[in-house]
Design a protein around this motif. Structure first.
Motif: not given
Length: 221
Positions: A49, A90, A92, A133, A139-140
Motif C-alpha cells: 500500500t 494491501t 484499502s 483505493n 497493491g493499492y
C-alpha cells in the motif's frame, strides 16, 4: 505460423509503473523512488500500500523545510521518507479505522487515520487522501496532498519540551516512567507503542497542585 501466447496473468501495471503513467502528478515522487532504489522493490509483485504525494505536495514540503529541490536532500533522508509512505500489505480505505492502521510502515512507524466532517480521510492529522483505493497489480495507491513527516520525538521528549507540562514531566522522571516512554523502537513490540494522558500545569493548579512537591505530598503513599 507464430502463435500468440499470454505470458502474464494480468494486464494491470504495478505501483511504480502506474505512477509513471501520470508524470504531471507523480514525477517528483517517482524521481525520489528511483534515486533511493526503492522503485524496483515497490514495482515487484507482492502486496503493498503506497501513500503517494503529488508533485504539488512535494513542492509544498520543500517550501516547508526551506529547500528548492529534492536534490538538496541526502539519500538516507529521502529513503526514510519513502519508507514512511509504504506499507507491506494491501489496505484499502474500508479497512481504515479511527486510529492507527494495523500494519506499520516500512519505516517502522504506524500511520494514524481519521475521517473529517467532509468525509475525507486524513493521514497522520496532516495529509488528505484525494484519490483513494487505486488498485494496481501489486497493491493499492492512495493519493495524498501532503508529504508525511516521520515522528522524531518520543512521548517522553514531547511532554518534556512543552513547558505546560513541567510538573507532569517531573512526576514522570521521579517514577521512572520517563525512561520507559523514552525508548525508540523497543525490541519488545508489545511495549513499543503507548498513549499518554498528560495533565497540564494549569489543570493541576485548578486542583490545588501548584508544584511537583505539592503533587508528591498529595499522592505519594
Amino acid at each position: 505460423k507464430k502463435q500468440h501466447i499470454t505470458m502474464t496473468t494480468t494486464e494491470d501495471v504495478n505501483i511504480v509503473d502506474y505512477m509513471r503513467r501520470y508524470p504531471e502528478q507523480f514525477s517528483e515522487y517517482v524521481k525520489i523512488l528511483d534515486r533511493t532504489s526503492i522503485s524496483p522493490f515497490l514495482n515487484a509483485y507482492g502486496a503493498y500500500t503506497a501513500f503517494a504525494p503529488t508533485n504539488d505536495a512535494i513542492k509544498s514540503y520543500l517550501l516547508e523545510i526551506g529547500k528548492n529541490s529534492t536534490d538538496e536532500l541526502d539519500t538516507t533522508t529521502l529513503k526514510n521518507l519513502c519508507k514512511l509512505h509504504i506499507i507491506q500489505d494491501t489496505i484499502s480505505t474500508p479497512a481504515f479505522v479511527d486510529g492507527k492502521l494495523y500494519a506499520p510502515t516500512m519505516y517502522g512507524q504506524f500511520l494514524v487515520t481519521t475521517v473529517n466532517t467532509s468525509g475525507v480521510t486524513i493521514v497522520n492529522r496532516r495529509a488528505a487522501i484525494t484519490k483513494p483505493n487505486v488498485l494496481t497489480g501489486n497493491g493499492y495507491v492512495h493519493v495524498i496532498d501532503k508529504v508525511l513527516i516521520p515522528a522524531t520525538l518520543t512521548v517522553a521528549k514531547m511532554v518534556e519540551q512543552n513547558s505546560r507540562y513541567s510538573i507532569f514531566t517531573q512526576a514522570l522522571k521521579a517514577t521512572g516512567y520517563y525512561d520507559s516512554l523514552n525508548i525508540v523502537n523497543n525490541p519488545d513490540t508489545t511495549r513499543r507503542w503507548r498513549s499518554l494522558l498528560a495533565e497540564s500545569d494549569s489543570i493541576l493548579n485548578v486542583n490545588g497542585i501548584a508544584s511537583y512537591a505539592a503533587l508528591n505530598a498529595k499522592y505519594n503513599n
